[in-house]
Design a protein around this motif. Structure first.
Motif, PDB file in Angstrom:
ATOM      1  N   GLU A 125     -13.036  11.586  14.294  1.00 37.18           N
ATOM      2  CA  GLU A 125     -12.594  12.551  13.226  1.00 37.18           C
ATOM      3  C   GLU A 125     -10.900  11.781  13.234  1.00 37.18           C
ATOM      4  OE1 GLU A 125     -12.175  16.097  12.693  1.00 37.18           O
ATOM      5  OE2 GLU A 125     -13.966  15.423  13.989  1.00 37.18           O
ATOM      6  N   LEU A 126     -10.725  10.387  13.410  1.00 36.15           N
ATOM      7  CA  LEU A 126      -9.698  10.008  12.887  1.00 36.15           C
ATOM      8  C   LEU A 126     -10.261   8.335  11.965  1.00 36.15           C
ATOM      9  CD1 LEU A 126      -6.763   9.270  12.014  1.00 36.15           C
ATOM     10  CD2 LEU A 126      -6.198   8.474  14.017  1.00 36.15           C
ATOM     11  N   LYS A 127     -11.049   8.354  11.085  1.00 34.65           N
ATOM     12  CA  LYS A 127     -11.036   7.181  10.277  1.00 34.65           C
ATOM     13  C   LYS A 127      -9.849   6.120   9.842  1.00 34.65           C
ATOM     14  CE  LYS A 127     -14.256   9.954   8.949  1.00 34.65           C
ATOM     15  NZ  LYS A 127     -15.594   9.968   9.851  1.00 34.65           N
ATOM     16  N   LEU A 128     -10.998   5.101   9.122  1.00 36.26           N
ATOM     17  CA  LEU A 128      -9.626   3.437   9.314  1.00 36.26           C
ATOM     18  C   LEU A 128      -9.747   3.715   7.799  1.00 36.26           C
ATOM     19  CD1 LEU A 128      -7.434   1.690  10.352  1.00 36.26           C
ATOM     20  CD2 LEU A 128      -9.895   0.312  10.782  1.00 36.26           C
ATOM     21  N   LEU A 129      -8.772   3.416   7.277  1.00 36.90           N
ATOM     22  CA  LEU A 129      -8.092   3.036   5.754  1.00 36.90           C
ATOM     23  C   LEU A 129      -8.131   1.450   6.322  1.00 36.90           C
ATOM     24  CD1 LEU A 129      -7.611   4.164   3.121  1.00 36.90           C
ATOM     25  CD2 LEU A 129      -5.054   3.753   3.560  1.00 36.90           C
ATOM     26  N   THR A 130      -9.543   1.160   4.419  1.00 36.73           N
ATOM     27  CA  THR A 130      -9.961  -0.429   4.110  1.00 36.73           C
ATOM     28  C   THR A 130      -9.244  -0.419   3.407  1.00 36.73           C
ATOM     29  OG1 THR A 130     -11.520   0.601   3.492  1.00 36.73           O
ATOM     30  CG2 THR A 130     -11.654  -0.230   5.965  1.00 36.73           C
ATOM     31  N   SER A 131      -9.356   0.175   2.508  1.00 36.96           N
ATOM     32  CA  SER A 131      -8.400  -0.063   0.958  1.00 36.96           C
ATOM     33  C   SER A 131      -8.345   0.824   0.039  1.00 36.96           C
ATOM     34  CB  SER A 131      -9.103  -0.926   0.308  1.00 36.96           C
ATOM     35  OG  SER A 131     -10.449  -0.753  -0.140  1.00 36.96           O
ATOM     36  N   VAL A 132      -7.131   0.786  -0.658  1.00 35.89           N
ATOM     37  CA  VAL A 132      -6.541   1.933  -1.520  1.00 35.89           C
ATOM     38  C   VAL A 132      -6.290   1.691  -3.312  1.00 35.89           C
ATOM     39  CG1 VAL A 132      -4.648   2.483  -0.159  1.00 35.89           C
ATOM     40  CG2 VAL A 132      -5.736   4.461  -1.760  1.00 35.89           C
ATOM     41  N   GLU A 133      -6.849   2.133  -3.444  1.00 29.24           N
ATOM     42  CA  GLU A 133      -6.155   1.719  -5.378  1.00 29.24           C
ATOM     43  C   GLU A 133      -6.104   3.152  -6.249  1.00 29.24           C
ATOM     44  OE1 GLU A 133     -10.242  -0.035  -7.885  1.00 29.24           O
ATOM     45  OE2 GLU A 133      -8.433  -1.442  -6.654  1.00 29.24           O
ATOM     46  N   MET A 134      -5.021   3.188  -6.979  1.00 35.53           N
ATOM     47  CA  MET A 134      -4.987   3.590  -7.601  1.00 35.53           C
ATOM     48  C   MET A 134      -5.800   3.711  -8.851  1.00 35.53           C
ATOM     49  SD  MET A 134      -1.252   4.191 -10.504  1.00 35.53           S
ATOM     50  CE  MET A 134      -0.139   3.921  -9.129  1.00 35.53           C
ATOM     51  N   ALA A 135      -6.549   5.195  -8.854  1.00 36.55           N
ATOM     52  CA  ALA A 135      -7.438   5.130  -9.747  1.00 36.55           C
ATOM     53  C   ALA A 135      -7.387   5.489 -11.408  1.00 36.55           C
ATOM     54  CB  ALA A 135      -8.590   6.073  -9.320  1.00 36.55           C
ATOM     55  N   GLN A 136      -6.473   6.366 -11.235  1.00 39.42           N
ATOM     56  CA  GLN A 136      -5.834   6.727 -12.310  1.00 39.42           C
ATOM     57  C   GLN A 136      -4.098   7.203 -12.465  1.00 39.42           C
ATOM     58  OE1 GLN A 136      -7.420  10.361 -14.323  1.00 39.42           O
ATOM     59  NE2 GLN A 136      -9.181   9.932 -13.021  1.00 39.42           N
ATOM     60  N   PRO A 137      -3.283   6.866 -13.456  1.00 40.44           N
ATOM     61  CA  PRO A 137      -1.868   7.040 -13.556  1.00 40.44           C
ATOM     62  C   PRO A 137      -1.672   8.786 -12.338  1.00 40.44           C
ATOM     63  CG  PRO A 137      -2.041   6.493 -15.556  1.00 40.44           C
ATOM     64  CD  PRO A 137      -3.825   7.238 -14.828  1.00 40.44           C
ATOM     65  N   PRO A 138      -0.300   8.829 -11.768  1.00 39.55           N
ATOM     66  CA  PRO A 138      -0.611   9.749 -11.856  1.00 39.55           C
ATOM     67  C   PRO A 138       0.325  10.692 -12.188  1.00 39.55           C
ATOM     68  CG  PRO A 138       1.334   8.083 -10.442  1.00 39.55           C
ATOM     69  CD  PRO A 138       0.370   7.026 -12.053  1.00 39.55           C
ATOM     70  N   PHE A 139      -0.024  11.643 -11.362  1.00 42.78           N
ATOM     71  CA  PHE A 139       0.425  13.819 -12.193  1.00 42.78           C
ATOM     72  C   PHE A 139       1.611  13.708 -11.884  1.00 42.78           C
ATOM     73  CE2 PHE A 139      -3.839  14.371 -11.040  1.00 42.78           C
ATOM     74  CZ  PHE A 139      -4.757  14.141 -12.675  1.00 42.78           C
ATOM     75  N   GLU A 140       2.091  13.335 -13.379  1.00 40.97           N
ATOM     76  CA  GLU A 140       3.936  13.998 -13.362  1.00 40.97           C
ATOM     77  C   GLU A 140       3.874  15.010 -13.433  1.00 40.97           C
ATOM     78  OE1 GLU A 140       5.884  10.741 -13.226  1.00 40.97           O
ATOM     79  OE2 GLU A 140       4.379   9.646 -13.245  1.00 40.97           O
ATOM     80  N   LEU A 187      -3.437  20.000 -10.924  1.00 40.22           N
ATOM     81  CA  LEU A 187      -2.409  19.164 -11.494  1.00 40.22           C
ATOM     82  C   LEU A 187      -2.160  18.757 -12.635  1.00 40.22           C
ATOM     83  CD1 LEU A 187      -3.310  16.933  -7.905  1.00 40.22           C
ATOM     84  CD2 LEU A 187      -1.911  19.050  -8.331  1.00 40.22           C
ATOM     85  N   ALA A 188      -3.029  18.325 -13.578  1.00 41.83           N
ATOM     86  CA  ALA A 188      -3.573  18.300 -14.595  1.00 41.83           C
ATOM     87  C   ALA A 188      -2.252  18.441 -15.463  1.00 41.83           C
ATOM     88  CB  ALA A 188      -4.297  17.640 -15.424  1.00 41.83           C
ATOM     89  N   THR A 244       1.049  -1.256   0.620  1.00 41.07           N
ATOM     90  CA  THR A 244       0.230  -0.148   0.196  1.00 41.07           C
ATOM     91  C   THR A 244       0.734   1.301  -0.301  1.00 41.07           C
ATOM     92  OG1 THR A 244      -2.036  -1.190   1.614  1.00 41.07           O
ATOM     93  CG2 THR A 244      -2.052   0.902   1.073  1.00 41.07           C
ATOM     94  N   ALA A 245       2.199   0.983   0.814  1.00 42.22           N
ATOM     95  CA  ALA A 245       3.102   2.330   0.806  1.00 42.22           C
ATOM     96  C   ALA A 245       3.075   3.236  -0.513  1.00 42.22           C
ATOM     97  CB  ALA A 245       4.177   1.851   1.514  1.00 42.22           C
ATOM     98  N   ALA A 246       3.385   2.337  -1.406  1.00 37.64           N
ATOM     99  CA  ALA A 246       3.997   2.831  -2.900  1.00 37.64           C
ATOM    100  C   ALA A 246       2.766   3.876  -3.543  1.00 37.64           C
ATOM    101  CB  ALA A 246       4.294   2.152  -3.554  1.00 37.64           C
ATOM    102  N   VAL A 247       1.162   3.539  -3.293  1.00 33.73           N
ATOM    103  CA  VAL A 247      -0.102   4.162  -3.524  1.00 33.73           C
ATOM    104  C   VAL A 247      -0.305   5.454  -2.644  1.00 33.73           C
ATOM    105  CG1 VAL A 247      -2.193   3.257  -3.858  1.00 33.73           C
ATOM    106  CG2 VAL A 247      -0.616   1.739  -4.291  1.00 33.73           C
ATOM    107  N   LEU A 248       0.555   5.694  -1.222  1.00 40.02           N
ATOM    108  CA  LEU A 248      -0.125   6.474  -0.432  1.00 40.02           C
ATOM    109  C   LEU A 248       1.369   7.537  -0.384  1.00 40.02           C
ATOM    110  CD1 LEU A 248      -0.515   4.337   3.015  1.00 40.02           C
ATOM    111  CD2 LEU A 248      -2.437   5.263   1.071  1.00 40.02           C
ATOM    112  N   GLN A 249       0.842   8.336  -1.652  1.00 41.36           N
ATOM    113  CA  GLN A 249       1.850   8.597  -2.565  1.00 41.36           C
ATOM    114  C   GLN A 249       0.628  10.515  -2.599  1.00 41.36           C
ATOM    115  OE1 GLN A 249       5.027   8.682  -1.529  1.00 41.36           O
ATOM    116  NE2 GLN A 249       4.532   6.650  -0.757  1.00 41.36           N
ATOM    117  N   SER A 250       1.630  11.526  -2.769  1.00 47.13           N
ATOM    118  CA  SER A 250       1.317  12.656  -3.565  1.00 47.13           C
ATOM    119  C   SER A 250       0.558  12.736  -4.867  1.00 47.13           C
ATOM    120  CB  SER A 250       1.862  13.890  -2.976  1.00 47.13           C
ATOM    121  OG  SER A 250       1.736  13.863  -1.950  1.00 47.13           O
ATOM    122  N   PHE A 251      -1.056  13.336  -5.362  1.00 45.56           N
ATOM    123  CA  PHE A 251      -0.598  13.652  -6.688  1.00 45.56           C
ATOM    124  C   PHE A 251      -1.509  12.372  -7.266  1.00 45.56           C
ATOM    125  CE2 PHE A 251       2.887  16.537  -5.985  1.00 45.56           C
ATOM    126  CZ  PHE A 251       2.372  17.145  -5.164  1.00 45.56           C
TER     127      PHE A 251
END
Length: 240
Positions: A69-84, A121-122, A50-57
């Motif tokens: 106030e602090l919620k728990l992340l259960t899953s995350v995936e890349m929806a589109q390619p990163p903005f370079e 960002l784009a 997961t760490a590789a996906v948890l990046q800006s942009f």
């Protein structure tokens, strides 16, 4: 979906900080639920994917649960390619992210601002030189407008006359422009900002001064770390 679980929400990570030995707390900006904090457990373990996906942009699809106030992340995936974002554009990306953090209250949905952020960002990913400045100014004015601090750019607030491109103006953040022979703003700059078409170097220079004064007014003394970094980079480039 239960009342405290959200699945597949479009979002971006604005910033993150380490939490205990293996986790991080991320500040996430989502399309439909605004900005809030998520606890990502175990993502700093060596085997975490997961760490590789948890990046800006990176456009993400985020799932989480919790009522506090602090919620728990259960899953995350890349929806589109990163903005370079590279070079100065990278720091411009951090700047607009910091603006989101400073100006949007937690749990205050702004789908239109989310769209503007993604568009910004784009554009930053494909901009160079003065184009970066134009992209930032448009994002700034869109943000100010959409959170309820709209600027009067088309009329002189003292006499009600339309802004004249050939005249000089001063600017009151809460009321708008007014004709002033010693003002630092040309009418053409005000009209260009209103139309969000910024190309002329003088217009870009004056627009930067105006938007900085507006943003500083609403920040009420808070400093933007990313702005300081950008200024240092620009100064270094100018001296090379």
């Amino acid at each position: 979906m239960t009342c405290n679980a959200i699945y597949g929400q479009p979002g971006f990570i604005l910033k993150q900080r380490q939490y205990r030995e293996t986790s991080v707390i991320i500040d996430v900006f989502t399309q439909d639920f605004g900005r809030f904090s998520l606890l990502a457990k175990g993502v700093r373990k060596s085997k975490s994917k997961t760490a590789a996906v948890l990046q800006s942009f990176i456009p993400l699809s985020v799932s989480y649960l919790g009522k506090g106030e602090l919620k728990l992340l259960t899953s995350v995936e890349m929806a589109q390619p990163p903005f370079e974002l590279n070079g100065l554009a990278l720091y411009c990306g951090f700047y607009v992210s910091e603006l989101i953090i400073c100006f949007l209250h937690q749990h205050d949905p702004h789908p239109d601002v989310f769209f503007d952020y993604m568009t910004c960002l784009a554009q930053l990913a494909n901009a160079t030189g003065s184009e970066l400045e134009a992209v930032l100014r448009v994002f700034e004015i869109n943000l100010i407008e959409k959170i309820g601090y709209g600027l009067q750019l088309e009329f002189d607030f003292l006499n009600g006359q339309p802004i004249n491109s050939a005249k000089k103006y001063a600017f009151d953040v809460e009321q708008g422009a007014y004709e002033n022979a010693q003002g630092y703003l040309s009418g053409s700059t005000l009209l260009a900002l209103s139309a969000k078409t910024l190309h002329d170097p003088q217009v870009l220079s004056e627009a930067k001064l105006l938007m900085r004064s507006v943003i500083d007014f609403y920040l009420q003394g808070r400093l933007l770390k990313s702005r300081q970094v950008i200024n240092q980079i620009i100064k270094r480039i100018s001296n090379e």
